[in-house]
Scaffold this motif. Sequence first.
Motif, PDB file in Angstrom:
ATOM      1  N   LYS A 271       0.808  -1.207   0.000  1.00  0.00           N
ATOM      2  CA  LYS A 271       0.000   0.000   0.000  1.00  0.00           C
ATOM      3  C   LYS A 271       0.848   1.267   0.000  1.00  0.00           C
ATOM      4  CE  LYS A 271      -4.185   1.660   2.182  1.00  0.00           C
ATOM      5  NZ  LYS A 271      -5.196   1.382   3.212  1.00  0.00           N
ATOM      6  N   THR A 272       2.030   1.216   0.633  1.00  0.00           N
ATOM      7  CA  THR A 272       2.931   2.366   0.659  1.00  0.00           C
ATOM      8  C   THR A 272       4.341   1.919   0.324  1.00  0.00           C
ATOM      9  OG1 THR A 272       3.486   2.128   2.990  1.00  0.00           O
ATOM     10  CG2 THR A 272       1.559   3.478   2.477  1.00  0.00           C
ATOM     11  N   ARG A 273       5.157   2.858  -0.089  1.00  0.00           N
ATOM     12  CA  ARG A 273       6.565   2.546  -0.348  1.00  0.00           C
ATOM     13  C   ARG A 273       7.281   2.183   0.939  1.00  0.00           C
ATOM     14  NH1 ARG A 273       9.844   6.551  -4.216  1.00  0.00           N
ATOM     15  NH2 ARG A 273      11.563   5.238  -3.567  1.00  0.00           N
ATOM     16  N   GLY A 274       6.860   2.782   2.029  1.00  0.00           N
ATOM     17  CA  GLY A 274       7.463   2.481   3.320  1.00  0.00           C
ATOM     18  C   GLY A 274       7.267   1.022   3.711  1.00  0.00           C
ATOM     19  N   LEU A 275       6.061   0.488   3.472  1.00  0.00           N
ATOM     20  CA  LEU A 275       5.815  -0.921   3.752  1.00  0.00           C
ATOM     21  C   LEU A 275       6.658  -1.817   2.846  1.00  0.00           C
ATOM     22  CD1 LEU A 275       1.945  -0.947   4.243  1.00  0.00           C
ATOM     23  CD2 LEU A 275       3.701  -1.202   5.993  1.00  0.00           C
ATOM     24  N   ALA A 276       6.807  -1.412   1.593  1.00  0.00           N
ATOM     25  CA  ALA A 276       7.645  -2.181   0.662  1.00  0.00           C
ATOM     26  C   ALA A 276       9.097  -2.170   1.119  1.00  0.00           C
ATOM     27  CB  ALA A 276       7.523  -1.602  -0.750  1.00  0.00           C
ATOM     28  N   ALA A 277       9.586  -1.010   1.515  1.00  0.00           N
ATOM     29  CA  ALA A 277      10.977  -0.908   1.979  1.00  0.00           C
ATOM     30  C   ALA A 277      11.193  -1.722   3.245  1.00  0.00           C
ATOM     31  CB  ALA A 277      11.332   0.558   2.214  1.00  0.00           C
TER      32      ALA A 277
ATOM     33  N   ALA B  37       9.565  -4.496   4.144  1.00  0.00           N
ATOM     34  CA  ALA B  37       9.601  -5.912   3.784  1.00  0.00           C
ATOM     35  C   ALA B  37      10.942  -6.281   3.154  1.00  0.00           C
ATOM     36  CB  ALA B  37       8.463  -6.232   2.821  1.00  0.00           C
ATOM     37  N   ILE B  38      11.479  -5.380   2.358  1.00  0.00           N
ATOM     38  CA  ILE B  38      12.775  -5.628   1.730  1.00  0.00           C
ATOM     39  C   ILE B  38      13.868  -5.656   2.794  1.00  0.00           C
ATOM     40  CG2 ILE B  38      14.482  -4.666   0.144  1.00  0.00           C
ATOM     41  CD1 ILE B  38      12.029  -3.532  -1.431  1.00  0.00           C
ATOM     42  N   LYS B  39      13.780  -4.747   3.740  1.00  0.00           N
ATOM     43  CA  LYS B  39      14.769  -4.671   4.817  1.00  0.00           C
ATOM     44  C   LYS B  39      14.774  -5.941   5.664  1.00  0.00           C
ATOM     45  CE  LYS B  39      16.297  -1.245   8.184  1.00  0.00           C
ATOM     46  NZ  LYS B  39      15.919   0.003   8.855  1.00  0.00           N
ATOM     47  N   LYS B  40      13.595  -6.545   5.841  1.00  0.00           N
ATOM     48  CA  LYS B  40      13.482  -7.778   6.617  1.00  0.00           C
ATOM     49  C   LYS B  40      13.948  -9.007   5.839  1.00  0.00           C
ATOM     50  CE  LYS B  40       9.692  -6.308   9.575  1.00  0.00           C
ATOM     51  NZ  LYS B  40       8.273  -6.520   9.913  1.00  0.00           N
ATOM     52  N   GLY B  41      14.259  -8.844   4.562  1.00  0.00           N
ATOM     53  CA  GLY B  41      14.760  -9.951   3.755  1.00  0.00           C
ATOM     54  C   GLY B  41      13.680 -10.790   3.097  1.00  0.00           C
ATOM     55  N   HIS B  42      12.475 -10.228   2.929  1.00  0.00           N
ATOM     56  CA  HIS B  42      11.376 -10.966   2.328  1.00  0.00           C
ATOM     57  C   HIS B  42      11.360 -10.882   0.800  1.00  0.00           C
ATOM     58  CE1 HIS B  42       9.404 -11.785   6.166  1.00  0.00           C
ATOM     59  NE2 HIS B  42       9.713 -10.539   6.507  1.00  0.00           N
ATOM     60  N   VAL B  43      12.305 -10.142   0.221  1.00  0.00           N
ATOM     61  CA  VAL B  43      12.314  -9.939  -1.230  1.00  0.00           C
ATOM     62  C   VAL B  43      13.670 -10.326  -1.791  1.00  0.00           C
ATOM     63  CG1 VAL B  43      12.024  -8.246  -3.081  1.00  0.00           C
ATOM     64  CG2 VAL B  43      10.665  -8.041  -1.008  1.00  0.00           C
TER      65      VAL B  43
ATOM     66  N   VAL C 286      15.766 -10.740  -5.700  1.00  0.00           N
ATOM     67  CA  VAL C 286      15.743 -10.475  -7.138  1.00  0.00           C
ATOM     68  C   VAL C 286      16.788 -11.372  -7.783  1.00  0.00           C
ATOM     69  CG1 VAL C 286      16.068  -8.745  -8.934  1.00  0.00           C
ATOM     70  CG2 VAL C 286      15.053  -8.092  -6.760  1.00  0.00           C
ATOM     71  N   ASN C 287      16.338 -12.183  -8.723  1.00  0.00           N
ATOM     72  CA  ASN C 287      17.217 -13.123  -9.420  1.00  0.00           C
ATOM     73  C   ASN C 287      18.002 -13.992  -8.439  1.00  0.00           C
ATOM     74  OD1 ASN C 287      16.363 -12.102 -11.897  1.00  0.00           O
ATOM     75  ND2 ASN C 287      17.958 -10.545 -11.899  1.00  0.00           N
ATOM     76  N   GLY C 288      17.344 -14.418  -7.361  1.00  0.00           N
ATOM     77  CA  GLY C 288      17.961 -15.322  -6.407  1.00  0.00           C
ATOM     78  C   GLY C 288      18.822 -14.668  -5.349  1.00  0.00           C
ATOM     79  N   GLN C 289      18.961 -13.356  -5.365  1.00  0.00           N
ATOM     80  CA  GLN C 289      19.775 -12.650  -4.379  1.00  0.00           C
ATOM     81  C   GLN C 289      18.888 -11.741  -3.530  1.00  0.00           C
ATOM     82  OE1 GLN C 289      22.616 -10.520  -6.723  1.00  0.00           O
ATOM     83  NE2 GLN C 289      23.976 -12.282  -6.938  1.00  0.00           N
ATOM     84  N   THR C 290      19.137 -11.734  -2.219  1.00  0.00           N
ATOM     85  CA  THR C 290      18.392 -10.844  -1.336  1.00  0.00           C
ATOM     86  C   THR C 290      18.651  -9.404  -1.753  1.00  0.00           C
ATOM     87  OG1 THR C 290      18.657 -12.438   0.441  1.00  0.00           O
ATOM     88  CG2 THR C 290      17.968 -10.238   1.060  1.00  0.00           C
ATOM     89  N   ALA C 291      17.580  -8.626  -1.803  1.00  0.00           N
ATOM     90  CA  ALA C 291      17.683  -7.270  -2.348  1.00  0.00           C
ATOM     91  C   ALA C 291      17.696  -6.220  -1.246  1.00  0.00           C
ATOM     92  CB  ALA C 291      16.510  -7.008  -3.278  1.00  0.00           C
ATOM     93  N   LYS C 292      18.222  -5.059  -1.588  1.00  0.00           N
ATOM     94  CA  LYS C 292      18.100  -3.861  -0.768  1.00  0.00           C
ATOM     95  C   LYS C 292      17.050  -2.968  -1.429  1.00  0.00           C
ATOM     96  CE  LYS C 292      22.830  -3.688   0.941  1.00  0.00           C
ATOM     97  NZ  LYS C 292      24.039  -2.851   1.019  1.00  0.00           N
ATOM     98  N   ALA C 293      16.493  -2.036  -0.661  1.00  0.00           N
ATOM     99  CA  ALA C 293      15.420  -1.183  -1.180  1.00  0.00           C
ATOM    100  C   ALA C 293      15.885  -0.330  -2.357  1.00  0.00           C
ATOM    101  CB  ALA C 293      14.867  -0.296  -0.073  1.00  0.00           C
TER     102      ALA C 293
END
Length: 129
Positions: free
Chosen positions: A14-20, A22-28, A30-37
Amino acid sequence: MRIDKFLWCVRYFKTRGLAAEAIKKGHVSVNGQTAKASREVYPADKIILRKDQINYEMLILDLPLNRVGAKLVDIYRKDITPAEAFAHLEMLKLTKEYYRAKGTGRPTKKDRRDLEDYVSDEDFYGEIE
């Protein structure tokens, strides 16, 4: 485009903050590598996102300029999440069903007495002397 902005644009959050977050917690990843926001994503990247106990998998087809409407999301990503993931979620929902309807509140005195009669000491130990 940054991955947090992309996930927000295609309505996974719903917000970019929520997306960031989730990424910070390691839930995302990209191409098999944990991503940063701040990681840049490009068309043909594969994103795996863990949300609500489901591992969503998507393939980026194009990058939107801004947040898009729900009907236009499929233009920018292809959902390749396996059907087993959704079946697993349905099984989790079924295991949480109780004898009482959700939202009916605490058990009444009658409910408690019925439970006590159902699970009494005699059932476990036989007749008590």
